[in-house]
Write an enzyme that holds these catalytic residues in place. Structure first.
Site, mmCIF file in Angstrom:
data_model
loop_
_atom_site.group_PDB
_atom_site.id
_atom_site.type_symbol
_atom_site.label_atom_id
_atom_site.label_comp_id
_atom_site.label_asym_id
_atom_site.label_seq_id
_atom_site.Cartn_x
_atom_site.Cartn_y
_atom_site.Cartn_z
ATOM 1 N N ASP A 1 3.959 -6.227 3.513
ATOM 2 C CA ASP A 1 3.730 -5.190 4.520
ATOM 3 C C ASP A 1 4.835 -5.267 5.561
ATOM 4 O O ASP A 1 5.819 -5.994 5.390
ATOM 5 C CB ASP A 1 2.340 -5.348 5.150
ATOM 6 C CG ASP A 1 1.703 -3.999 5.492
ATOM 7 O OD1 ASP A 1 2.412 -3.136 6.046
ATOM 8 O OD2 ASP A 1 0.508 -3.811 5.215
ATOM 9 N N GLU B 1 -5.061 1.616 2.710
ATOM 10 C CA GLU B 1 -4.929 0.473 3.611
ATOM 11 C C GLU B 1 -5.085 0.898 5.063
ATOM 12 O O GLU B 1 -5.717 0.201 5.864
ATOM 13 C CB GLU B 1 -3.574 -0.221 3.391
ATOM 14 C CG GLU B 1 -3.435 -1.574 4.082
ATOM 15 C CD GLU B 1 -2.860 -1.503 5.485
ATOM 16 O OE1 GLU B 1 -2.794 -2.550 6.148
ATOM 17 O OE2 GLU B 1 -2.487 -0.395 5.956
ATOM 18 N N GLU B 2 -4.499 2.031 5.411
ATOM 19 C CA GLU B 2 -4.472 2.457 6.811
ATOM 20 C C GLU B 2 -5.841 2.886 7.332
ATOM 21 O O GLU B 2 -6.009 3.080 8.541
ATOM 22 C CB GLU B 2 -3.471 3.610 6.992
ATOM 23 C CG GLU B 2 -2.025 3.250 6.696
ATOM 24 C CD GLU B 2 -1.420 2.303 7.722
ATOM 25 O OE1 GLU B 2 -2.115 1.960 8.703
ATOM 26 O OE2 GLU B 2 -0.263 1.902 7.549
ATOM 27 N N ASP C 1 5.832 1.996 6.454
ATOM 28 C CA ASP C 1 4.576 1.258 6.444
ATOM 29 C C ASP C 1 3.655 1.930 5.422
ATOM 30 O O ASP C 1 2.913 2.835 5.777
ATOM 31 C CB ASP C 1 3.964 1.275 7.849
ATOM 32 C CG ASP C 1 2.660 0.523 7.963
ATOM 33 O OD1 ASP C 1 2.267 -0.143 6.994
ATOM 34 O OD2 ASP C 1 2.027 0.621 9.034
ATOM 35 N N HIS D 1 4.279 3.674 12.754
ATOM 36 C CA HIS D 1 3.271 4.723 12.943
ATOM 37 C C HIS D 1 3.826 5.880 13.774
ATOM 38 O O HIS D 1 3.188 6.364 14.715
ATOM 39 C CB HIS D 1 2.005 4.155 13.587
ATOM 40 C CG HIS D 1 1.177 3.342 12.634
ATOM 41 N ND1 HIS D 1 -0.192 3.270 12.705
ATOM 42 C CD2 HIS D 1 1.524 2.589 11.569
ATOM 43 C CE1 HIS D 1 -0.650 2.489 11.725
ATOM 44 N NE2 HIS D 1 0.392 2.066 11.029
ATOM 45 N N HIS E 1 0.813 -1.226 0.000
ATOM 46 C CA HIS E 1 0.000 0.000 0.000
ATOM 47 C C HIS E 1 0.842 1.270 0.000
ATOM 48 O O HIS E 1 1.918 1.336 0.589
ATOM 49 C CB HIS E 1 -1.014 -0.014 1.146
ATOM 50 C CG HIS E 1 -0.447 0.039 2.544
ATOM 51 N ND1 HIS E 1 -0.180 1.224 3.180
ATOM 52 C CD2 HIS E 1 -0.144 -0.946 3.425
ATOM 53 C CE1 HIS E 1 0.257 0.984 4.399
ATOM 54 N NE2 HIS E 1 0.298 -0.333 4.571
#
Length: 366
Positions: free
Chosen positions: A238, A215-216, A183, A323, A68
């Protein structure tokens, strides 16, 4: 086969690009720029995913790889009279990692402006306040202006994208690479490097490299990309959490090699597909590890449930500080994953795929 030396410029560009869920255009253009010379065709679905196609023999299965493009970030949700920007998190943020960091506001016209996430000085604060994590919805961005009109004069509007202002960096040990958005931008690099290795190489399978969106915020782009591709087998790419710092107790370290995900919160990987990947890793002297992630999911969770079901798994790369504005990855893990998937692309055919299906009681394809 001979594997090409990785191009760190790919990682630098995809890392430094800005793109939250629904605003991935900047990233998509970089992916297409690198991918176009390496594939036969590029298509897009109506949600914005970019799908790069390398045709095989015409008689093999369709193989989908998915990584992603979107990063966790924010949107402008309010501009105060005093000239501060209040933020709406897009994706999962822990408020602890944000105060005093620089963020970039990208306007609808592509202009970029830097602000600083507001943070209190510790002087005079009670211990209770000092020990309280600021909720992401309570964060604000200081743009260094005096009032609301100055923000508007910059062209900043409600809904504009806000992302960390972080530059790609090779760390003091050159095996470790720092950037934002690993990510899952690191695996955009993985897909492009696999395509580089396969340049001029024949495969039986038709290969679809999907750079997916959103995706998130709910693993959305993988769904529409799957309906566009109609894959027979899929590998989601991922990241997983490295647990090799003083804040952790044990486990997944950077530099230990490639990672095959057996299970996450939303997916059970196909065991025969995992077995094939393991065999390839062992035959090519690659370091293989296994992951059991009980919180979170990947594109595979949507892909494997689409259509009449898709044989699927996730291959992961460990990253520290997921994140947050700055993440660390290992070049070793990255290179080993690229090698694994390059060989897999050359080996996967109907015979392998039929064996995977028969292992769970499904008749071979006709």
């Amino acid at each position: 086969m001979t594997f090409k030396q990785i191009d760190l410029n790919i990682l630098r560009r995809v890392s430094e690009a800005d793109g939250i869920g629904g605003c991935e255009r900047e990233v998509s253009r970089i992916v297409a720029e690198y991918g176009a010379p390496l594939c036969d065709e590029i298509i897009h679905d109506n949600l914005g995913s970019t799908i790069m196609i390398k045709h095989g023999s015409g008689h093999g299965p369709k193989v989908m790889f998915s990584a992603h493009m979107d990063e966790v970030g924010f949107m402008v949700r309010e501009i105060t009279d005093a000239g501060y920007i209040k933020l709406l998190p897009v994706g999962g943020w822990w408020g602890h990692v944000m105060p005093a960091h620089e963020l970039t506001v990208t306007t609808m016209t592509g202009e970029k402006y830097i602000g600083i996430v507001g943070a209190r000085a510790p002087h005079g604060l009670s211990q209770k306040v000092k020990n309280t994590v600021i909720a992401p919805m309570d964060l604000f961005l200081d743009m260094g202006v005096k009032n609301r009109q100055a923000i508007l004069d910059l062209g900043i509007q409600i809904g504009d994208m806000v992302t960390p202002n972080t530059k790609f960096r090779v760390m003091n040990d050159p095996d470790l690479l720092c950037g934002k958005g690993w990510d899952d931008r690191v695996n955009l690099g993985t897909m492009l490097e696999v395509m580089r290795n396969l340049e001029g190489v024949h495969t039986d399978a038709d290969l679809y490299f999907a750079a997916t969106v959103q995706e998130e915020v709910g693993i959305r782009g993988a769904r529409t990309a799957t309906h566009t591709i109609l894959p027979d087998v899929a590998v989601a790419l991922d990241v997983t959490t490295a647990t090799d710092t003083p804040l952790d107790t044990a486990g997944m370290k950077l530099g230990g090699g490639l990672v095959l995900s057996m299970v996450d919160h939303l997916t059970l990987s196909n065991p025969s597909l995992i077995a094939m990947m393991t065999q390839i890793a062992q035959a090519n002297d690659l370091d293989v590890r296994y992951d059991f992630m009980t919180d979170g999911g990947t594109d595979a969770c949507s892909i494997h449930k689409m259509l009449d079901g898709v044989v699927a798994m996730t291959a992961s790369l460990p990253t520290r500080y997921m994140h947050s504005p700055r993440l660390l990855i290992s070049r070793t893990d990255y290179e080993q994953t690229i090698r694994l998937l390059t060989v897999f692309c050359q080996q996967i055919d109907w015979q392998h795929l039929d064996g995977m299906k028969q292992a769970i009681g499904i008749q071979a394809h006709q």
